[in-house]
Write a protein that holds these residues in place. Sequence first.
Motif, mmCIF file in Angstrom:
data_model
loop_
_atom_site.group_PDB
_atom_site.id
_atom_site.type_symbol
_atom_site.label_atom_id
_atom_site.label_comp_id
_atom_site.label_asym_id
_atom_site.label_seq_id
_atom_site.Cartn_x
_atom_site.Cartn_y
_atom_site.Cartn_z
ATOM 1 N N GLY A 279 33.721 18.004 48.769
ATOM 2 C CA GLY A 279 33.347 16.990 47.509
ATOM 3 C C GLY A 279 32.271 16.840 47.027
ATOM 4 O O GLY A 279 31.733 15.740 46.443
ATOM 5 N N ASP A 280 31.769 18.100 46.632
ATOM 6 C CA ASP A 280 30.245 18.414 46.176
ATOM 7 C C ASP A 280 30.515 18.492 44.742
ATOM 8 O O ASP A 280 29.671 18.530 43.817
ATOM 9 C CB ASP A 280 29.354 19.246 46.656
ATOM 10 C CG ASP A 280 30.054 20.879 46.578
ATOM 11 O OD1 ASP A 280 31.185 20.812 46.180
ATOM 12 O OD2 ASP A 280 29.053 21.644 46.989
ATOM 13 N N GLY A 281 31.729 18.380 44.119
ATOM 14 C CA GLY A 281 32.036 18.720 42.698
ATOM 15 C C GLY A 281 32.043 20.210 42.357
ATOM 16 O O GLY A 281 32.175 20.635 40.994
ATOM 17 N N ILE A 282 31.706 21.132 43.259
ATOM 18 C CA ILE A 282 31.492 22.718 42.760
ATOM 19 C C ILE A 282 32.908 23.383 43.548
ATOM 20 O O ILE A 282 33.070 23.049 44.863
ATOM 21 C CB ILE A 282 30.341 23.219 43.610
ATOM 22 C CG1 ILE A 282 29.256 22.347 42.697
ATOM 23 C CG2 ILE A 282 30.397 24.334 43.165
ATOM 24 C CD1 ILE A 282 28.973 22.469 41.391
ATOM 25 N N SER A 283 33.684 24.045 42.943
ATOM 26 C CA SER A 283 34.866 24.411 43.480
ATOM 27 C C SER A 283 35.203 26.068 42.980
ATOM 28 O O SER A 283 36.120 26.476 42.465
ATOM 29 C CB SER A 283 36.023 23.940 43.060
ATOM 30 O OG SER A 283 35.953 23.471 41.602
ATOM 31 N N GLY A 284 34.181 26.705 43.383
ATOM 32 C CA GLY A 284 34.122 27.978 42.986
ATOM 33 C C GLY A 284 35.465 28.980 43.665
ATOM 34 O O GLY A 284 35.893 28.414 44.854
ATOM 35 N N ARG A 285 36.059 29.818 42.812
ATOM 36 C CA ARG A 285 37.216 30.652 43.192
ATOM 37 C C ARG A 285 36.840 32.107 43.166
ATOM 38 O O ARG A 285 36.121 32.620 42.213
ATOM 39 C CB ARG A 285 38.162 30.210 42.135
ATOM 40 C CG ARG A 285 38.784 28.763 42.285
ATOM 41 C CD ARG A 285 40.177 28.751 41.702
ATOM 42 N NE ARG A 285 40.288 29.261 40.483
ATOM 43 C CZ ARG A 285 41.518 29.860 39.863
ATOM 44 N NH1 ARG A 285 42.462 29.712 40.524
ATOM 45 N NH2 ARG A 285 41.518 30.307 38.635
ATOM 46 N N ALA A 286 37.401 32.814 44.026
ATOM 47 C CA ALA A 286 37.407 34.184 43.984
ATOM 48 C C ALA A 286 38.236 34.950 43.193
ATOM 49 O O ALA A 286 39.307 34.534 42.965
ATOM 50 C CB ALA A 286 37.623 34.771 45.560
ATOM 51 N N GLN A 287 37.794 35.638 42.387
ATOM 52 C CA GLN A 287 38.557 36.331 41.231
ATOM 53 C C GLN A 287 39.078 37.728 42.154
ATOM 54 O O GLN A 287 38.267 38.557 42.778
ATOM 55 C CB GLN A 287 37.945 36.987 40.175
ATOM 56 C CG GLN A 287 38.432 37.969 39.395
ATOM 57 C CD GLN A 287 39.496 37.305 38.410
ATOM 58 O OE1 GLN A 287 40.597 36.856 39.066
ATOM 59 N NE2 GLN A 287 39.193 37.382 36.991
ATOM 60 N N ILE A 288 40.529 37.771 42.265
ATOM 61 C CA ILE A 288 41.232 38.852 43.005
ATOM 62 C C ILE A 288 41.905 39.509 41.768
ATOM 63 O O ILE A 288 42.751 39.141 41.207
ATOM 64 C CB ILE A 288 42.126 38.199 43.919
ATOM 65 C CG1 ILE A 288 41.412 37.550 44.984
ATOM 66 C CG2 ILE A 288 42.739 39.651 44.805
ATOM 67 C CD1 ILE A 288 40.268 37.897 45.629
ATOM 68 N N VAL A 289 41.799 40.935 41.885
ATOM 69 C CA VAL A 289 42.185 41.771 40.721
ATOM 70 C C VAL A 289 42.823 42.884 41.234
ATOM 71 O O VAL A 289 42.622 43.381 42.593
ATOM 72 C CB VAL A 289 41.099 42.296 39.886
ATOM 73 C CG1 VAL A 289 40.394 41.199 39.083
ATOM 74 C CG2 VAL A 289 39.992 43.071 40.591
ATOM 75 N N TRP A 290 43.785 43.489 40.743
ATOM 76 C CA TRP A 290 44.490 44.575 41.001
ATOM 77 C C TRP A 290 43.421 46.109 40.803
ATOM 78 O O TRP A 290 43.200 46.194 39.776
ATOM 79 C CB TRP A 290 45.959 44.928 40.502
ATOM 80 C CG TRP A 290 46.512 45.961 40.864
ATOM 81 C CD1 TRP A 290 46.914 47.288 40.502
ATOM 82 C CD2 TRP A 290 47.395 46.279 42.348
ATOM 83 N NE1 TRP A 290 47.521 48.043 41.102
ATOM 84 C CE2 TRP A 290 47.886 47.368 42.377
ATOM 85 C CE3 TRP A 290 47.246 45.262 43.395
ATOM 86 C CZ2 TRP A 290 48.496 47.770 43.490
ATOM 87 C CZ3 TRP A 290 48.168 45.752 44.330
ATOM 88 C CH2 TRP A 290 48.412 46.977 44.613
ATOM 89 N N SER A 291 43.042 46.591 41.816
ATOM 90 C CA SER A 291 42.409 47.957 41.527
ATOM 91 C C SER A 291 43.350 49.121 41.018
ATOM 92 O O SER A 291 44.256 49.522 41.895
ATOM 93 C CB SER A 291 41.701 48.332 42.772
ATOM 94 O OG SER A 291 41.127 49.701 42.478
ATOM 95 N N GLN A 292 43.221 49.609 39.743
ATOM 96 C CA GLN A 292 43.819 50.698 39.332
ATOM 97 C C GLN A 292 43.543 51.954 40.080
ATOM 98 O O GLN A 292 44.440 52.856 40.404
ATOM 99 C CB GLN A 292 43.580 50.940 38.015
ATOM 100 C CG GLN A 292 43.781 49.886 36.869
ATOM 101 C CD GLN A 292 45.405 49.712 36.934
ATOM 102 O OE1 GLN A 292 46.071 50.642 36.999
ATOM 103 N NE2 GLN A 292 45.907 48.581 36.830
ATOM 104 N N GLU A 293 42.494 52.050 40.578
ATOM 105 C CA GLU A 293 41.909 53.208 41.035
ATOM 106 C C GLU A 293 42.329 53.111 42.875
ATOM 107 O O GLU A 293 42.934 54.270 43.437
ATOM 108 C CB GLU A 293 40.579 53.409 41.398
ATOM 109 C CG GLU A 293 39.780 54.741 42.075
ATOM 110 C CD GLU A 293 38.316 54.645 42.251
ATOM 111 O OE1 GLU A 293 37.889 55.741 42.418
ATOM 112 O OE2 GLU A 293 37.700 53.609 41.986
#
Length: 517
Positions: A279-293
């Motif tokens: 409830g602190d107003g901060i909602s960081g999200r992790a970026q999850i990507v597909w690694s080509q390597e």
Amino acid sequence: MRLQVLLVATLGLAAVVGHAGPGDDLSSPFLDVVPRTEEEAERIAVVTALTGDFSEPEPFEANPGGGATVRARSDADAFSQASGNISFERELDFKVGNGLFRKLWVSSPASTLASDGLGPLYNARSCQRCHLKDGRGHPPNGPDDDATSMFLRVSIPAPPEAPMSEIEAFLLSVRNEETARTRPDPIYGGQLQDFAVQGHPAEYRLGVSWTETEVPLAGGETASLRTPEWRAEDLGYGPLAEDAMISPRVAPQMIGLGLLEAIPAADILAAADPDDADGDGISGRAQIVWSQEHERPMLGRFGWKAGSPTIREQSASAFTGDIGISNPIFTAPWGDCTAGQPDCRAAPHGDGDEREFEIDAEALDLVTFYSRNLAVPARRDMDAPEVLRGKEVFYETGCTSCHTPKHVTHRLADQPEQSFQLIWPHTDLLLHDMGEGLADNRPEGRADGQEWRTPPLWGIGLTPQVNGHSTYLHDGRARSLLEAVLWHGGEAQAARDRVVDLSPEDRAALIRYLESL
């Protein structure tokens, strides 16, 4: 936290916390991560906790890059030094990598077989041309100024029936929700190149116009923000797709990348709060990507929206997209040329019988090593009373909610420069909604059109010294650190409003603290 649990369920615990065999850590391709003991974890929690004492600098605060920190130079080479704890033998690799980073590529065919393969479409002829002095780029300052350190990304919405990538399918399966899906422009690809080799038209010329808005500040002060309108002008291959989305990007500074790569993924994921459960107003999200390597989902860390998982993959992507150079990860010899540009694809290239790629694995590794070991300069004036007050203001206004001051890196046997270092990058490496004012309205991976990765702040005060300008944010719109703060919206709106309401003295102290980083 929910994403971390889902990743554990889908990929296995080792993929998140790095407690299994070689290469199993979601964070990176490290082969030798040494698990932390419970005792170490407790010590790390203590040392990385936010301070409440602003009467003097904290222990080790002078060295934001840990043992890899170097003396803060007073010239334009402040961002171009090797890790302070690098060995003599490994510094040789750093210097060779620097040579490749600065190398000017030429078009094919050429007598310099080790340097041909440029383009046919490109944004720059070398890495150094965009990352001048390993610092940050800037927008064009007028009609006679080029945009070498800046370009436009471009994409179109994917049709609902379009097949999903592996990462999109993964995210759908574990979250049971729609993810933003985009595709490259059918003619112009994933980014626009403003240069081309002889005989081929460039894709575009970057155009921009600015609108000024005055912002009143407490204490009778004012600031002026400039809002850009970006345009792709003089298109060389016909119009963009009707629903094309463009996003401007300046080249970011290069220091400390290896240390950011060495932060355990578990630490980053643990700080994510996508539903704002606290409830602190901060909602960081992790970026999850597909690694080509590595052909698996990985934590995104690099780029303005954290679209790349590792320094090596980010470097390979820049070689193909910015310079048109094929490599072991992105193998197309024509770079970003699309099937809608047949003459570009049919042009001479630098690969062939004598070499498989225009830059081979060994050279790519050396560029990666160079990028991984560009050192963070030591802090300046950190014990000055105004700087200490500015630090207190930074904490009181809530800036640390996203710009996390401290982390401790993995233990890495084959990367001693980055191994088990207390670092001060001032970032959580998460995606945050920064509001409509900064929105590019172009999704990238899990990031929507208003989300950006928290950029590290170390070295930011040396930008004028290194690059001769003081422009900030993803498109360089901010002409000062104060303007950069005032552009914050969305999750950072409350912190930004507190800065507006500060006394002029406290506001000046905050900027002085940022300049000391």
